[in-house]
Design a protein around this motif. Structure first.
Motif, mmCIF file in Angstrom:
data_model
loop_
_atom_site.group_PDB
_atom_site.id
_atom_site.type_symbol
_atom_site.label_atom_id
_atom_site.label_comp_id
_atom_site.label_asym_id
_atom_site.label_seq_id
_atom_site.Cartn_x
_atom_site.Cartn_y
_atom_site.Cartn_z
ATOM 1 N N VAL A 274 0.884 -1.184 0.165
ATOM 2 C CA VAL A 274 -0.110 -0.023 0.204
ATOM 3 C C VAL A 274 0.878 1.083 0.015
ATOM 4 O O VAL A 274 2.048 1.389 0.560
ATOM 5 C CB VAL A 274 -0.872 0.015 1.253
ATOM 6 N N LEU A 275 0.474 2.198 -0.806
ATOM 7 C CA LEU A 275 1.348 3.463 -0.901
ATOM 8 C C LEU A 275 0.239 4.619 -0.487
ATOM 9 O O LEU A 275 -0.688 4.765 -1.243
ATOM 10 C CB LEU A 275 1.937 3.736 -2.173
ATOM 11 N N TYR A 276 0.605 5.285 0.702
ATOM 12 C CA TYR A 276 -0.235 6.281 1.176
ATOM 13 C C TYR A 276 0.463 7.669 1.800
ATOM 14 O O TYR A 276 1.229 6.932 2.903
ATOM 15 C CB TYR A 276 -1.514 5.907 1.843
ATOM 16 N N PRO A 277 0.831 8.629 1.378
ATOM 17 C CA PRO A 277 1.672 9.669 1.710
ATOM 18 C C PRO A 277 1.372 9.843 3.399
ATOM 19 O O PRO A 277 2.686 10.380 4.269
ATOM 20 C CB PRO A 277 1.507 10.826 1.210
ATOM 21 N N GLY A 278 0.581 9.378 3.997
ATOM 22 C CA GLY A 278 0.340 9.685 5.535
ATOM 23 C C GLY A 278 0.793 8.357 6.451
ATOM 24 O O GLY A 278 0.344 8.682 7.495
ATOM 25 N N ARG A 279 1.095 7.408 5.769
ATOM 26 C CA ARG A 279 1.328 6.112 6.557
ATOM 27 C C ARG A 279 2.931 6.212 6.851
ATOM 28 O O ARG A 279 3.738 6.631 6.023
ATOM 29 C CB ARG A 279 1.000 4.965 5.728
ATOM 30 N N ASP A 280 3.386 5.735 8.042
ATOM 31 C CA ASP A 280 4.593 5.741 8.358
ATOM 32 C C ASP A 280 5.559 4.722 7.571
ATOM 33 O O ASP A 280 6.822 4.750 7.495
ATOM 34 C CB ASP A 280 4.917 5.244 9.716
ATOM 35 N N ASP A 281 4.763 3.656 6.689
ATOM 36 C CA ASP A 281 5.602 2.913 5.867
ATOM 37 C C ASP A 281 5.917 3.312 4.503
ATOM 38 O O ASP A 281 6.325 2.621 3.705
ATOM 39 C CB ASP A 281 5.092 1.416 5.949
ATOM 40 N N HIS A 282 5.275 4.644 4.168
ATOM 41 C CA HIS A 282 5.725 5.284 2.962
ATOM 42 C C HIS A 282 7.142 5.473 2.830
ATOM 43 O O HIS A 282 7.758 5.777 3.874
ATOM 44 C CB HIS A 282 4.828 6.440 2.687
ATOM 45 N N PRO A 283 7.746 5.476 1.407
ATOM 46 C CA PRO A 283 8.962 5.418 1.346
ATOM 47 C C PRO A 283 9.782 6.734 1.533
ATOM 48 O O PRO A 283 10.935 6.855 1.921
ATOM 49 C CB PRO A 283 9.392 5.099 -0.119
ATOM 50 N N GLU A 284 8.717 7.736 1.366
ATOM 51 C CA GLU A 284 9.469 9.212 1.962
ATOM 52 C C GLU A 284 8.361 9.546 2.892
ATOM 53 O O GLU A 284 7.684 10.735 2.687
ATOM 54 C CB GLU A 284 9.305 9.966 0.846
ATOM 55 N N ALA A 285 8.161 8.966 3.882
ATOM 56 C CA ALA A 285 7.168 9.519 5.034
ATOM 57 C C ALA A 285 7.689 10.719 5.544
ATOM 58 O O ALA A 285 6.852 11.636 5.879
ATOM 59 C CB ALA A 285 7.049 8.058 6.053
ATOM 60 N N ALA A 286 8.886 10.801 6.091
ATOM 61 C CA ALA A 286 9.300 11.923 6.785
ATOM 62 C C ALA A 286 9.396 12.934 5.798
ATOM 63 O O ALA A 286 8.631 14.243 6.189
ATOM 64 C CB ALA A 286 10.722 11.719 7.163
ATOM 65 N N ARG A 287 9.506 13.030 4.711
ATOM 66 C CA ARG A 287 9.399 13.975 3.811
ATOM 67 C C ARG A 287 7.898 14.489 3.320
ATOM 68 O O ARG A 287 7.786 15.793 3.229
ATOM 69 C CB ARG A 287 10.201 13.634 2.365
ATOM 70 N N ALA A 288 7.068 13.512 3.456
ATOM 71 C CA ALA A 288 5.562 13.713 2.853
ATOM 72 C C ALA A 288 5.303 14.734 4.231
ATOM 73 O O ALA A 288 4.396 15.641 4.202
ATOM 74 C CB ALA A 288 4.953 12.407 2.796
ATOM 75 N N LYS A 289 5.556 14.103 5.391
ATOM 76 C CA LYS A 289 4.937 14.833 6.714
ATOM 77 C C LYS A 289 5.609 16.404 6.589
ATOM 78 O O LYS A 289 5.025 17.308 6.924
ATOM 79 C CB LYS A 289 5.616 14.173 7.864
ATOM 80 N N ALA A 290 6.818 16.660 6.016
ATOM 81 C CA ALA A 290 7.318 17.883 6.419
ATOM 82 C C ALA A 290 6.821 18.804 5.270
ATOM 83 O O ALA A 290 6.412 20.073 5.578
ATOM 84 C CB ALA A 290 9.041 17.777 5.797
ATOM 85 N N LEU A 291 6.489 18.258 4.078
ATOM 86 C CA LEU A 291 6.154 18.813 2.830
ATOM 87 C C LEU A 291 4.664 19.316 3.048
ATOM 88 O O LEU A 291 4.055 20.332 2.789
ATOM 89 C CB LEU A 291 6.471 18.350 1.520
ATOM 90 N N MET A 292 3.800 18.254 3.701
ATOM 91 C CA MET A 292 2.550 18.486 3.540
ATOM 92 C C MET A 292 1.694 18.789 5.072
ATOM 93 O O MET A 292 0.510 18.397 5.054
ATOM 94 C CB MET A 292 1.774 17.314 2.961
ATOM 95 N N GLY A 293 2.596 18.919 5.900
ATOM 96 C CA GLY A 293 2.064 19.243 7.320
ATOM 97 C C GLY A 293 1.366 18.100 7.841
ATOM 98 O O GLY A 293 0.350 18.276 8.795
ATOM 99 N N GLY A 294 1.554 16.745 7.745
ATOM 100 C CA GLY A 294 1.050 15.520 8.171
ATOM 101 C C GLY A 294 -0.198 15.322 7.399
ATOM 102 O O GLY A 294 -0.789 14.123 7.739
ATOM 103 N N GLN A 295 -0.516 15.891 6.335
ATOM 104 C CA GLN A 295 -1.602 15.548 5.497
ATOM 105 C C GLN A 295 -1.426 14.576 4.441
ATOM 106 O O GLN A 295 -0.144 14.260 4.131
ATOM 107 C CB GLN A 295 -2.398 16.540 4.788
ATOM 108 N N GLY A 296 -2.130 13.579 4.156
ATOM 109 C CA GLY A 296 -1.804 12.508 3.172
ATOM 110 C C GLY A 296 -2.692 12.575 1.901
ATOM 111 O O GLY A 296 -2.164 11.840 0.971
#
Length: 385
Positions: A274-296
Motif C-alpha cells: 500500500v502506498l499512502y503519503p500519510g502512512r509511516d511505511d511510505h518510502p518518503e514518509a518523513a518528507r511527506a510529513k514535512a512538505l504536507m504538514g502531516g496530511q496525506g
C-alpha cells in the motif's frame, strides 16, 4: 447591431454569471488599442480571454499565492504550454520519471521530434536530477506526489539545485493541491494544475491552470495559450468555479477516508503493498510529513500480486465504484495504470517504476468510509487464491 444593455439593478447576483459570448464589441479603434495595449481592461475575442476564465484564475491565484495565472483547456494543455512556451530547439528539459503518463509521452515522443532534448530522472533523489543536468538544461518538471505511485519528490533540494543552476522549476500541483502544498513557497518558478481533478471535483469540467512567478514569463505562457487555442470555454470555467467553492470541504472528507482505507488495505492478506503519503511505511514518509504538514491527500495506491486475471477480478468485484482513469470526483474511482494512463510503457518499464500488473490507484471520494471499505473487501474476496 450591438445588443441591448443589461437591465439596471440595485442588487447583484450571488453566483458569477455565465458569459458565453465569443465576441466583445468596442466603440472605436482607439478603444480596441487601449485594451490590447493594456491601458484599459476589456475583452475582444474569447480565445484571448473571457470573464469566466479570469474569475476562476483569480481564485486559484489566491489559493496558490500567484498572480496573473492563466486558464487552459485541460491539465495537459497547461503542461504543454509550459514545455512549448519555455523551450526551443536545442534546449534540454528534465522530467520526473514517474510523471502522469501523457506528460511522459509528450516528453519522450513529441519534444524530441521538435528538437528539444529530454531526460527522465528519479525526482525522489536530487542526485539523479543533478546527474541529468546539462549545459543546455532550461527546465525541470516534477510532480511533488507522483501519479500514480504516490512517491514524494525531494522538492527542497531540487528547488535549491535549480536555483543554483539557473534552471526553471515547474511543479504540477494537481495531486497535492494548494491545500496540502504551495509550490511557490518552496521555490517553484511555475505552478501547474489539472483543474479537471480535485479543484473542480465533479468529473464535468475540462480545464487547466498555469502561473509563473515571473510576470514576463507568465506573459509568454499566456501568449502561447492564446496563440495555440488552448483557452477553455466559459462554461467549463463557470463549472470549475462552482466546484472550487466546496473544494476544501471535499478534500477534508476524502483524505480522512483515504487514510482509513489505506490502513485497512495495508493489513489485508491479499494486498502486498500500500502506498499512502500519510502512512509511516511510505518510502518518503518523513518528507511527506514535512512538505504536507502531516496530511496525506485523497489518493491511495495498492498492489495485488498476479497478472491481468487478478486485475480484472478486482475491477469487476468493486461494484459501485467507477473503474475509470480519473481522480478527484465526489465519488471514488478505481484506476489501473497498466491499461490506462501508463499503457504506452512496456510491462518491464512499468515494473521498474513500481507498477506491476496488479497495481491500482484509488481516488477516494465522499462515500461513507465503512461502506467503501466493505466494497474493497468484496472485490479482494473475488481474487483467485
Amino acid at each position: 447591431m450591438r445588443p441591448d444593455p443589461l437591465p439596471a439593478s440595485l442588487s447583484t447576483p450571488v453566483v458569477t454569471p455565465l458569459m458565453p459570448s465569443v465576441v466583445y464589441a468596442s466603440a472605436t479603434p482607439d478603444e480596441l488599442d487601449l485594451q490590447y495595449e493594456g491601458y484599459e481592461n476589456g475583452y475582444t475575442y474569447s480565445r484571448e480571454g473571457h470573464p469566466n476564465a479570469d474569475v476562476l484564475a483569480a481564485r486559484i491565484d489566491r489559493m496558490e499565492g500567484g498572480q496573473g495565472g492563466v486558464m487552459t483547456a485541460s491539465g495537459m494543455a497547461a503542461v504543454s504550454a509550459v514545455l512549448m512556451g519555455c523551450l526551443a530547439a536545442g534546449d534540454h528539459v528534465i522530467g520526473g520519471d514517474q510523471l502522469y503518463g501523457r506528460s511522459l509521452r509528450l516528453m519522450a515522443e513529441d519534444l524530441p521530434r521538435l528538437g528539444i532534448e529530454t531526460t527522465l530522472a528519479d525526482s525522489t533523489d536530487v542526485d539523479a536530477i543533478a546527474d541529468a543536468m546539462r549545459p543546455n538544461t532550461k527546465l525541470v518538471l516534477i510532480e511533488v506526489v507522483s501519479n500514480p505511485t504516490l512517491r514524494i519528490a525531494d522538492l527542497a533540494e531540487i528547488s535549491a539545485l535549480c536555483r543554483d543552476m539557473g534552471v526553471l522549476l515547474a511543479v504540477d500541483n494537481t495531486f497535492t493541491t494548494p491545500a496540502l502544498l504551495k509550490p511557490f513557497d518552496h521555490g517553484a518558478d511555475i505552478v501547474i494544475h489539472s483543474v479537471t481533478k480535485l479543484l473542480s471535483g465533479h468529473s464535468d469540467v475540462m480545464a487547466g491552470y498555469v502561473c509563473a512567478r515571473d510576470p514576463d514569463l507568465n506573459a509568454r505562457l499566456e501568449t502561447f495559450v492564446v496563440t495555440s487555442g488552448m483557452t477553455p470555454s466559459p462554461f467549463d470555467c463557470w463549472l470549475g468555479e462552482r466546484g472550487l467553492l466546496s473544494f476544501e470541504v471535499r478534500l477534508d472528507r476524502a483524505q480522512s477516508t483515504a487514510a482509513r482505507l489505506a490502513d485497512h488495505l495495508g493489513s489485508h492478506p491479499k494486498v502486498s503493498r500500500v502506498l499512502y503519503p500519510g502512512r509511516d511505511d511510505h518510502p518518503e514518509a518523513a518528507r511527506a510529513k514535512a512538505l504536507m504538514g502531516g496530511q496525506g491527500g485523497n489518493m491511495v495506491s495498492f498492489v495485488v500480486p498476479g497478472g491481468r486475471e487478478v486485475a480484472n477480478a478486482v475491477a469487476r468485484g468493486a461494484e459501485g465504484i467507477a473503474f475509470a482513469p480519473t481522480l478527484g470526483d465526489v465519488g471514488t474511482t478505481l484506476s489501473h495504470p497498466a491499461s490506462s494512463s501508463h499503457r504506452a510503457l512496456t510491462a518491464e518499464a512499468r515494473e521498474a517504476l513500481g507498477m506491476p500488473e496488479g497495481f491500482f490507484r484509488v481516488s477516494v471520494g465522499l462515500e461513507d468510509p465503512d461502506a467503501l471499505i466493505a466494497v474493497f473487501d468484496r472485490a479482494l474476496d473475488g481474487v483467485p487464491g
